[in-house]
Design an enzyme around this catalytic site. Structure first.
Site, PDB file in Angstrom:
ATOM      1  N   SER A  35       1.021  -1.168  -0.068  1.00 41.07           N
ATOM      2  CA  SER A  35       0.027   0.085  -0.026  1.00 41.07           C
ATOM      3  C   SER A  35       0.681   1.355  -0.055  1.00 41.07           C
ATOM      4  O   SER A  35       1.831   1.422   0.885  1.00 41.07           O
ATOM      5  CB  SER A  35      -0.973   0.012   1.366  1.00 41.07           C
ATOM      6  N   ASP A  54      11.684   6.896 -10.293  1.00 41.40           N
ATOM      7  CA  ASP A  54      11.566   6.649  -8.771  1.00 41.40           C
ATOM      8  C   ASP A  54      11.920   5.170  -8.683  1.00 41.40           C
ATOM      9  O   ASP A  54      11.425   4.393  -8.228  1.00 41.40           O
ATOM     10  CB  ASP A  54       9.924   6.759  -8.450  1.00 41.40           C
TER      11      ASP A  54
END
Length: 479
Positions: free
Chosen positions: A57, A212
């Site tokens: 998550s 990223d």
């Protein structure tokens, strides 16, 4: 920041790493409702099974494991409810803060905070469009189709929307889980080297890179192949920017201050006169700090940080995309050092930079550039007479307009406004004193102890205004 052990203490790193894929999940009921709404079918008509507990998550989405009706195991990435509204609110605040910083802090304005926020806004809005992320994954897979060291998850377009992304399920070990990697007997130095080559190929060969590449987004598969996850934030490098970056890297390796200076000037823009000799001198001093260090001891983060300080000291402005590129390189260096303490990022970059320079001066590229220049010159010669005639006709008709744009006159204008305000304030103060004196001498009623109240009130107001003016002058140190 969780990828910067050179800046952040170890106990902080451990906490910040949790933000990569351990953000508290939203309820599974909301996740299922989102899937059914976006895909237009109930869950049993979409999947053979769907794990209600998320695998991971993050701040934008969470991932659930599922099995398609065909039996294929997939990961379903589901966007957080109302995340777009939250992002819009945050961006509005960031824009306001950046505008204030740029307006009132001259030094910070060199970082172009408004442009940086706009670049972040463009990047984050692209990141929450999962159809675009699917396209990124397919483009990335095409770029690395011949590289057996890399695996890119397959995208299932028919189960994907702007808020849902269904992809091949990846069963591997995240690079952030060093303990498990070592337990499996996987060579961390080999993984660090593969990861570095993966990032550098993206930047220097393809000009399309994962912006990223933190440890939570890098997975080691059982066959030791590497797999990148989360393709929402991607960057692009123009070919000429690749050339300049290659020259900067080679300049650092070769201790060539002039090469770095020329590349920095070509890469950046400046608004005013620049002392290039002084810049070259400061660059020389900078690289001498690292000249005698072994390559494996060169910290890419420190080198780029020093170089950025130098760029801003001389009021140079970098293209916005370069911040993403530097971020990706520094992140990759941090990940490599976590995996293998003697990791040498500069040593990996050097051959890529040299190859880039060779390609720049290859016969084929020079011929191509010569051909492009010839076409441009032909168009210029062909169009020049007509454009010159149009300009002359505009001059004859009196329709040529010249515009003058002044820069850096705001402080002078502010000072003139301040002087004008003080003069007007003083005139009003003097008129108030004179008017009050006339009322007192005329003994206009009503009176208090023989003194007209209106005149006395005028004196009091004049006194307050006078002390206020005096305090303002003393506070600014100007008498």
């Amino acid at each position: 920041m969780s990828n910067r052990p050179d800046l952040i203490p170890a106990h902080f790193l451990e906490e910040l790493e949790k933000l990569q894929d351990e953000v508290p999940p939203f309820p599974s009921e909301e996740a299922i409702a989102m899937v059914e709404k976006e895909l237009g079918k109930s869950l049993p008509h979409l999947f053979r099974s769907f794990d209600e507990k998320p695998l991971a998550s993050g701040s934008i989405a969470q991932v659930h494991k599922a099995v398609l009706l065909s039996g294929k195991e997939v990961g379903v990435k589901i966007q957080r409810p109302r995340i777009q509204e939250k992002i819009e609110t945050d961006l509005e605040v960031m824009h306001q803060i950046a505008t204030l910083i740029e307006r009132y802090n001259e030094e910070a304005a060199l970082f172009q905070p408004v442009k940086m926020v706009k670049e972040f806004e463009r990047s984050i809005k692209r990141e929450i469009n999962f159809r675009l992320e699917a396209s990124h994954m397919e483009r990335f897979a095409a770029n690395f189709k011949d590289d057996s060291r890399i695996h890119v998850p397959k995208v299932y377009r028919e189960y994907s929307t702007t808020c849902i992304l269904t992809m091949e399920f990846i069963d591997g070990i995240r690079v952030s889980n060093l303990k498990k990697i070592k337990e499996k007997g996987i060579n961390t130095e080999e993984i660090a080297n593969k990861g570095a080559d993966l990032i550098l190929r993206q930047i220097f060969d393809h000009g399309f890179f994962h912006a990223d590449p933190h440890p939570g987004n890098l997975v080691v598969l059982p066959d030791k192949r590497l797999c990148l996850l989360d393709f929402g934030m991607m960057g692009m490098v123009l070919p000429r920017h690749q050339d300049y970056l290659g020259s900067i890297i080679l300049g650092i390796v070769q201790n060539d201050a002039r090469k770095i200076t020329r590349a920095v000037l070509a890469l950046t823009s400046q608004d005013a006169y620049l002392d290039t000799e002084r810049l070259e001198y400061e660059t020389y001093n900078l690289i001498k700090e690292y000249a005698y260090l072994p390559l494996q001891d060169l910290n890419v983060g420190e080198v780029f940080h020093s170089l950025m300080d130098l760029i801003f000291t001389f009021r140079l402005q970098l293209p916005p995309d370069m911040y993403l590129l530097f971020k990706a390189l520094v992140t990759a260096d941090g990940v490599g050092r976590k995996l293998y303490p003697d990791f040498d990022m500069i040593g990996h970059i050097e051959p890529f930079a040299k190859n880039l320079i060779k390609r720049r001066f290859s016969a084929w590229r020079l011929l191509k550039e010569l051909g492009d220049t010839s076409v441009d010159f032909t168009h210029l010669v062909r169009d020049m007479p007509g454009e010159a005639r149009e300009i002359l006709q505009l001059i004859k008709r009196g329709r040529v307009r010249f515009e003058f744009i002044h820069k850096n006159l705001e402080p002078l204008m502010h000072k003139n406004d301040q002087i004008s305000n003080r003069i007007a304030y003083s005139i009003v103060l003097a008129a108030l004193i004179i008017g009050s004196s006339l009322i007192v001498l005329s003994e206009v009623p009503p009176s208090w102890r023989g003194i007209p109240v209106i005149g006395l009130g005028g004196y009091i107001v004049a006194a307050v205004m006078g002390f206020g003016l005096l305090w303002s002058i003393i506070r600014h140190g100007k008498m």
